[in-house]
Design a protein around this motif. Structure first.
Motif, short mmCIF file in Angstrom:
data_model
loop_
_atom_site.label_atom_id
_atom_site.label_comp_id
_atom_site.label_asym_id
_atom_site.label_seq_id
_atom_site.Cartn_x
_atom_site.Cartn_y
_atom_site.Cartn_z
N PHE A 188 14.60 -1.64 9.03
CA PHE A 188 13.41 -1.14 9.60
C PHE A 188 12.72 -1.84 10.01
O PHE A 188 11.96 -1.89 11.24
N THR A 189 12.47 -3.26 9.55
CA THR A 189 11.54 -4.11 10.05
C THR A 189 11.95 -4.70 11.40
O THR A 189 11.18 -4.92 12.34
N GLN A 190 13.19 -5.09 11.53
CA GLN A 190 13.64 -6.15 12.81
C GLN A 190 14.03 -4.99 13.93
O GLN A 190 13.67 -5.24 15.05
N ARG A 191 14.44 -3.83 13.35
CA ARG A 191 14.78 -3.07 14.72
C ARG A 191 13.83 -1.89 15.01
O ARG A 191 13.65 -1.44 16.13
N PHE A 192 12.74 -1.60 13.91
CA PHE A 192 11.94 -0.53 14.51
C PHE A 192 10.26 -1.15 14.28
O PHE A 192 9.36 -0.28 14.62
N GLY A 193 10.13 -2.23 13.73
CA GLY A 193 8.61 -2.80 13.15
C GLY A 193 8.09 -1.96 12.39
O GLY A 193 6.84 -2.13 12.15
N TYR A 194 8.84 -1.33 11.28
CA TYR A 194 8.35 -0.43 10.25
C TYR A 194 8.37 -1.58 8.99
O TYR A 194 8.84 -2.56 8.88
N ARG A 195 7.69 -0.96 7.93
CA ARG A 195 7.85 -1.85 6.67
C ARG A 195 8.15 -0.90 5.73
O ARG A 195 7.48 0.19 5.50
N LEU A 196 9.09 -1.34 4.80
CA LEU A 196 9.34 -0.53 3.42
C LEU A 196 8.78 -1.33 2.38
O LEU A 196 9.04 -2.44 1.91
N GLN A 197 8.19 -0.32 1.55
CA GLN A 197 7.89 -0.89 0.31
C GLN A 197 8.23 -0.06 -0.86
O GLN A 197 8.08 1.23 -0.85
#
Length: 381
Positions: free
Chosen positions: A51-60
């Motif tokens: 999610f971080t590398q491909r979408f710029g999202y962040r998972l917590q």
């Protein structure tokens, strides 16, 4: 598909299930879906990297909560929906009450009475320059906001129910608050924006256009050619195979590309909270209306003329449709909301224009009088 997922089909399937659930439910609670939550915990590192590398999202991920922060692209029409059976979109006043309620409980305590919460809400409203009254409309709006928080595991009713406050200004209840989950709700970008326009125009698109386009493909029903610059469209077309592979690996979806734009098709039908074609009077009417407009080759129509088309359809289908058909103006409004949600039409002042994706729908509808919504089958030609 990456080498690791190709070598382990079960792992690939587990990752896809977890990724799909996170996209559909960005705040996912262990108590609501223990099996999926275990998958997220087990594959947290891979999911976070994807999610971080491909979408710029962040998972917590915490002990019992997973939060996916979708900070790259703001979907144009994705309102919060009530937890009632109708799941209607939040009204502006309900959004206001939700924001005030979150401000009131963010710092604790973990247990609070409804009376004390109301005091904190009014205090937060004063700080924000907002007036909160004891009028029934404000009480109902606050109850809607609290029901949403309860439905999302942020608040729990320990004694009595908050619903009573909607009809009785003296009603009380005891609530258990989860401040840790309250802290997970707001997007970080909210703290960097003073206006809604600033939030929509924040810099991620210019600094990470590949992530922005990929996120938009995932979050919007259609990414139109007109949404992009010539350079962006050319880049996306060159990378279409790579983008398709990424979204297929993570979510099991595929692309439908045309000269006018690109749609992401989900065979599993679980990545959206709003479907089209849809059942019920509004969905049925919308499909029939599209078919009439396409047959007439009417890409643009005044809203008044559209109301008359809906009125004619309501007369034909009165036997099968709900009482909403008795109010063509309201029914037209709900149809247009549905079509705009799916980027099949856009409304500009008093004019309605069909968008290119609308032409993929031709309705072949069979009506069954015994069904609740009057629709036995909807197939696309």
């Amino acid at each position: 598909m990456t080498a690791a997922t190709a070598a382990d089909p079960q792992r690939a399937l587990d990752l896809r299930v977890a990724a799909r659930c996170l996209v559909a439910r960005p705040l996912l609670l262990a108590e609501d879906d223990p099996e999926v939550f275990r998958l997220i915990r087990r594959h947290e590192q891979v999911l976070d990297r994807w999610f971080t590398q491909r979408f710029g999202y962040r998972l917590q991920v915490t002990v019992d909560t997973a939060r996916l922060y979708k900070t790259t692209a703001v979907a144009g029409r994705r309102p919060l929906r009530t937890t009632t059976a109708q799941q209607r979109p939040f009204a502006i006043r309900e959004y206001t009450m939700l924001a005030l309620a979150l401000a009131a409980v963010a710092a604790g305590p973990s247990v609070i009475s409804l009376r004390d919460l109301l005091h904190e809400v009014r205090s937060a409203a004063t700080d924000a320059g907002v007036t909160v009254t004891d009028e029934p409309a404000d009480r109902r709006a606050l109850v809607t906001a609290l029901r949403w928080l309860i439905g999302h595991g942020v608040v729990a009713e320990m004694h009595d129910r908050v619903d009573r406050y909607a009809g009785d200004a003296e009603a009380d209840a005891v609530l258990k608050i989860r401040p840790d989950r309250v802290a997970l709700l707001p997007l970080p970008s909210l703290g960097r924006a003073d206006t809604p326009q600033e939030l929509e125009d924040r810099p991620e698109r210019s600094t990470a256009s590949r992530q922005w386009m990929r996120a938009t493909l995932l979050e919007e029903p259609v990414l139109y050619r007109s949404d992009l610059s010539d350079d962006e469209w050319g880049e996306l077309r060159r990378r279409l195979g790579e983008e398709s592979a990424i979204l297929e690996e993570m979510f099991g979806v595929h692309f439908e590309a045309r000269a006018e734009g690109i749609a992401v098709i989900d065979p599993g039908d679980g990545l959206t909270d709003s479907r089209f074609p849809a059942g019920g009077t509004v969905g049925h009417a919308a499909l029939l209306l599209l078919d009439r407009l396409i047959e007439a080759d009417s890409a643009t129509m005044p809203r008044d003329a559209l109301v008359e088309e809906v009125r004619a359809l309501a007369v034909e289908r009165r036997r099968y449709w709900s009482r909403l058909a008795e109010d063509p103006e309201r029914l037209t409004g709900e149809i247009l909301d549905l079509l705009e949600d799916h980027r099949l039409a856009e409304v500009d002042a008093d004019c309605v224009r069909l968008l290119p994706a609308a032409w993929r729908y031709r309705a072949d509808v069979q009506v069954d009088a015994e069904t609740d919504d009057g629709i036995e089958q909807v197939s696309l030609l």
